[in-house]
Design an enzyme around this catalytic site. Structure first.
Site, PDB file in Angstrom:
ATOM      1  N   LYS A 108       0.822  -1.203   0.000  1.00 23.54           N
ATOM      2  CA  LYS A 108       0.000   0.000   0.000  1.00 23.54           C
ATOM      3  C   LYS A 108       0.860   1.258   0.000  1.00 23.54           C
ATOM      4  CE  LYS A 108       0.124   0.803   4.698  1.00 23.54           C
ATOM      5  NZ  LYS A 108      -0.359   1.110   5.991  1.00 23.54           N
ATOM      6  N   THR A 109       1.972   1.215   0.694  1.00 23.79           N
ATOM      7  CA  THR A 109       2.826   2.406   0.691  1.00 23.79           C
ATOM      8  C   THR A 109       3.352   2.652  -0.713  1.00 23.79           C
ATOM      9  OG1 THR A 109       3.492   1.761   2.899  1.00 23.79           O
ATOM     10  CG2 THR A 109       4.714   3.543   1.887  1.00 23.79           C
ATOM     11  N   ASP A 160      -3.204   7.625   5.154  1.00 22.49           N
ATOM     12  CA  ASP A 160      -2.670   6.295   5.438  1.00 22.49           C
ATOM     13  C   ASP A 160      -3.310   5.771   6.726  1.00 22.49           C
ATOM     14  OD1 ASP A 160      -1.143   4.098   5.131  1.00 22.49           O
ATOM     15  OD2 ASP A 160       0.732   4.998   5.827  1.00 22.49           O
ATOM     16  N   GLU A 161      -3.401   4.479   6.865  1.00 23.97           N
ATOM     17  CA  GLU A 161      -3.936   3.863   8.090  1.00 23.97           C
ATOM     18  C   GLU A 161      -5.301   4.435   8.470  1.00 23.97           C
ATOM     19  OE1 GLU A 161      -2.294   1.393   9.203  1.00 23.97           O
ATOM     20  OE2 GLU A 161      -0.132   1.745   9.192  1.00 23.97           O
ATOM     21  N   GLN A 214      -6.524  -4.418  10.620  1.00 24.14           N
ATOM     22  CA  GLN A 214      -5.366  -3.966  11.378  1.00 24.14           C
ATOM     23  C   GLN A 214      -5.691  -2.763  12.260  1.00 24.14           C
ATOM     24  OE1 GLN A 214      -1.361  -4.182   9.505  1.00 24.14           O
ATOM     25  NE2 GLN A 214      -2.507  -4.603   7.642  1.00 24.14           N
ATOM     26  N   ARG A 222       3.525  -9.775  10.311  1.00 27.51           N
ATOM     27  CA  ARG A 222       4.820  -9.078  10.244  1.00 27.51           C
ATOM     28  C   ARG A 222       5.883 -10.006   9.683  1.00 27.51           C
ATOM     29  NH1 ARG A 222       2.939  -4.907   9.429  1.00 27.51           N
ATOM     30  NH2 ARG A 222       1.041  -6.136   9.497  1.00 27.51           N
TER      31      ARG A 222
END
Length: 783
Positions: free
Chosen positions: A57-58, A243-244, A274, A627
């Site tokens: 996504k980044t 973002d997020e 998340q 992760r």
DNA sequence: ACTCCGCATTTTTTT
DNA sequence: AATGCGGAGT
């Protein structure tokens, strides 16, 4: 020049380079998969990018910015890109820079808080502040609240300031100003919550200060009350990227919606799975409701995962599938199958730390099936920060280099906060909170009495405390030895304050002077406690950090927002951090210790928020597993020391949710990693290891060898006990009745419905930890 | 005014 | 186990 001109002047300067960029090809698009490309190219309205863990996504977000810039749709200063952490903002800036060369003017790229500060400084007067307002941290906030609580005659024992702080914080997260707090909250804090909230806000205004929540709330208030100001920003910020998004709270949502209202060009990226900041006011609802909030929104799912192996992905999916409230998506990957997620139980937390330490060493040497791994590629992710200690202890004894991420923050340390208070006072002499903090640090013989006199004088004359002190001195109203020292303090402040106004002064030298002349450094030099040298070290680091700023003002402004410890050392180290701190990071090898019910999922979370809390815990588990790139190891311990007390626990319910096909249950290493692992697994994993021949396993032998060279501190008792599983709720030993709260431990073999526990063979230290004794004398163990 | 000692409480996560 | 607070003592 006012801030508006500043913006436009900058805008005028940009187009040239813009044209240059437009001529460049578009390699940034070639790199993307179809979904990512779609997310970059959907430029006509609201976009929600549902990006699962590790789906790039980044990358997509960065590409979108690059695309906006290269095609000349936006100038750098017309893009508002919001993240939650400074680190994420920095990374995005770096990546854009890498693709386009250094891009000037991405001034609206930052955290919600840092951008809010920027806006608020320009319009502070609209909420009754001056543009040089200070930002209080939790500590200042608490001290302020305590003063108000005392003034209101409330018993601080029964109604702690922390509680009030939490309450106010929650209200601010929901964008409630004192006037807007609904009547339903009236009973909060012994019916006086709203009243104190109002007083607190007045006090902040008087101090020309804000707290963290205010930064956002004030901006929202300004936008709502001043359409002209809002319109200005709407004109400037043509493209919004977030973002997020799953972690936004109501205030942040309003903040965004107000800005996006006009052009509706907002692209939010998030993953409902998340969302782990509910306790901080984050509303998963924001992302679940996106299409309703922004009609005509395009929803794009990024589902190809580039990070983890299929087994790891499947394990994570298995867990998160148990959550009811989610948008749902299916992650897939083209990576090789790799190792299954490993699961292992230990006798206690110390054994767990030992085992993980050994594993880390083994992986480093390459004595495991996967390639040798550098320490940088390994991380231990814990639920609560107190769990980190066991690992630190262990790693210190075996000399394994580690780094703790998100530990006690540099800028929250006592000496740093003191030094900062000195700087604050030098920069703005009216900073009363800073004054209170340092008048008598180091000790200047100014006790309660003297300080109260200063307070009274200042209030009577409507002066800042520093001037109040000055007035008292002039009148000779301060007695004894305090007077001389206070005079030196006031005069020093005046001197330093004057320096801050000198053009081109050396602020680093000034900082050193302040710490020297105030006697602050000397105070720690004379201090004989073991931590004093470290504190002096930190002060040196603080001064070094000043180099990156032009003056003290600039530094102070940043510091209140930068909570991360910025020191990045080159040496290879294993990382230890909380699951929360791990979000957004990835590691080839991940250890997830402490999967015990009550610890993870956290009992408190379940008590306070019920099913909602449990689901958030589950998302945390999901974040943890995802992760990992190639190897993920989940572990738990039957016994753990909590606040100095031994407690026993059952394996986490999340372990039951791990899909068995993707999990390798490791044979317990024997001795101290006793049969609890086997037993716990037996119930959790379908009795698959119930018949494991522990005594003949290599693990057992290894443990025996090891036991010879690494003796345990606790003495071992010999006892044979057979417990009937049907009667496991309580049993009698000698003349005492024991009630079994948690399940069985140290199972060496399961025979029918009996547990045969051979304490000698299992190497048990004591059994108190596993059974909760009904009688008060829990530590009086009969074994 | 400051230091020391005993008692009580505590911890989930953080911009 | 570790920290913080209040009260007594210097």
């Amino acid at each position: 020049m006012n801030s508006f001109d500043e913006h436009d002047a900058f805008a005028a300067a940009v187009p040239l380079s813009q044209r240059a960029m437009a001529a460049r090809p578009t390699p940034y698009l070639d790199d993307l998969n179809p979904a990512q490309r779609e997310a970059v190219l959907a430029l006509d309205g609201p976009v929600l990018m549902l990006a699962g863990a590790g789906t790039g996504k980044t990358k997509a977000l960065t590409a979108r910015i690059v695309h906006l810039l290269t095609t000349g749709r936006a100038r750098p200063n017309e893009i508002l890109a919001v993240t939650f952490t400074n680190k994420a903002a920095r990374e995005m800036k770096d990546r854009v820079g890498r693709m386009l060369g250094q891009v000037e003017g991405l001034q609206w790229m930052g955290t919600f808080h840092s951008i809010s500060v920027k806006i608020l400084r320009r319009h502070a007067e609209l909420v009754g502040l001056k543009s040089n307002f200070t930002i209080l941290d939790t500590d200042d906030q608490l001290r302020l609240l305590k003063q108000l609580i005392v003034a209101a005659n409330i018993d601080e024992k029964r109604w702690p300031a922390r509680m009030l702080a939490g309450l106010i914080d929650g209200w601010k997260n929901r964008a409630w100003t004192p006037a807007k707090v609904p009547a339903s909250e009236a009973s909060a804090y012994n019916n006086r919550g709203t009243e104190l909230y109002e007083q607190y806000q007045d006090r902040l205004k008087a101090l020309n200060a804000t707290d963290f929540g205010d930064l956002l709330l004030h901006v929202v208030t300004i936008f709502q009350a001043h359409p002209d100001v809002l319109a200005q920003y709407q004109r400037w910020l043509k493209f919004i990227l977030v973002d997020e998004y799953q972690d936004t709270n109501v205030a942040q949502y309003l903040w965004l919606r107000l800005l996006a209202q006009a052009h509706k060009n907002i692209c939010c990226v998030g993953d409902d799975d998340q969302s782990i900041y509910g306790w901080r006011g984050a509303e998963v609802g924001n992302i679940l409701r996106f299409e309703k909030d922004f009609p005509g929104a395009v929803v794009i799912r990024l589902e190809q995962n580039y990070r983890s192996t299929p087994h790891i992905l499947a394990a994570a999916s298995g867990i998160i599938a148990a959550n009811a409230n989610r948008l749902g998506k299916t992650l897939w990957t083209e990576r090789d199958e790799g190792e299954k997620v490993r699961l292992i139980g230990h006798w206690d937390g110390e054994e767990e730390a030992r085992w993980i330490g050994d594993e880390v060493e083994a992986l480093q040497k390459g004595t495991r099936r996967i390639d040798p791994q550098g320490l940088d590629s390994m991380a231990i992710l814990v639920r609560a920060s107190h769990q980190m200690r066991a690992f630190e202890d262990r790693f210190l004894t075996i000399g394994l280099p580690y780094r703790v991420i998100g530990g006690p923050r540099f800028y929250e340390r006592l000496e740093i906060r003191d030094a900062m208070a000195y700087f604050r006072l030098a920069v703005s002499p009216e900073d009363d909170l800073a004054f209170e903090r340092v008048v008598n640090t180091p000790k200047r013989g100014l006790g309660d009495k003297a300080q109260q006199d200063i307070q009274r004088e200042a209030r009577a004359q409507g002066l800042p405390l520093l001037d109040g002190a000055r007035a008292l001195l002039a009148r000779g109203a301060i007695g004894g030895k305090g007077a001389g020292q206070l005079r030196a303090f006031v005069e020093g402040m005046d001197r330093w304050h004057r320096v801050t106004h000198q053009q081109g002064h050396n602020h680093i030298a000034l900082a050193e002077t302040i710490l020297e002349e105030s006697g602050y450094t000397a105070m720690w030099q004379q201090d004989k406690t073991p931590e004093a040298p470290g504190r002096l070290e930190n002060l040196k680091e603080l001064v070094k950090a000043l180099e990156q700023f032009e003056n003290l003002q600039g530094f102070l402004e940043h510091v209140s927002l930068i909570m991360e410890n910025e020191t990045e050392e080159a040496a290879q180290k294993v990382s230890i951090m909380t699951l929360h701190a791990a979000k957004g990071l990835e590691f080839p090898v991940v250890f997830l210790p402490g999967w015990e019910d009550g610890l993870f999922p956290s009992q408190r979370s379940m008590d306070e928020s019920g099913l909602k809390g449990l689901e958030e815990e589950r998302r945390l588990a999901y974040v943890g597993i995802t992760r990992a790139e190639v190897l993920c190891t989940v572990s738990f311990a039957a016994n753990r020391r909590v606040y100095g007390q031994w407690q026993s626990a059952l394996p986490s319910r999340f372990i039951d949710e791990l899909p068995a096909d993707h999990v390798d249950v490791l044979t317990p290493p024997g001795l101290y990693g006793g049969g609890f692992g086997a037993a716990g697994m037996a119930s959790a994993m379908d009795a698959r290891v119930a018949s494991a021949d522990v005594y003949n396993s290599p693990g057992w032998k290894r443990m025996q060898d090891r036991a010879a060279t690494r003796p345990v501190s606790q003495p071992r008792e010999t006892r044979h006990v057979t417990i009937d599983l049907d009667a496991v709720s309580s049993f009698t030993l000698g003349d005492r009745v024991f009630h079994v709260k948690f399940g069985y431990g140290a199972v060496v073999a399961i025979e029918g419905d009996k547990l045969d526990v051979d304490f000698e063979q299992a190497g048990l230290k004591k059994i108190v930890a596993r059974f909760v004794v009904a009688a008060a004398a829990a530590d009086d163990v009969p074994f």
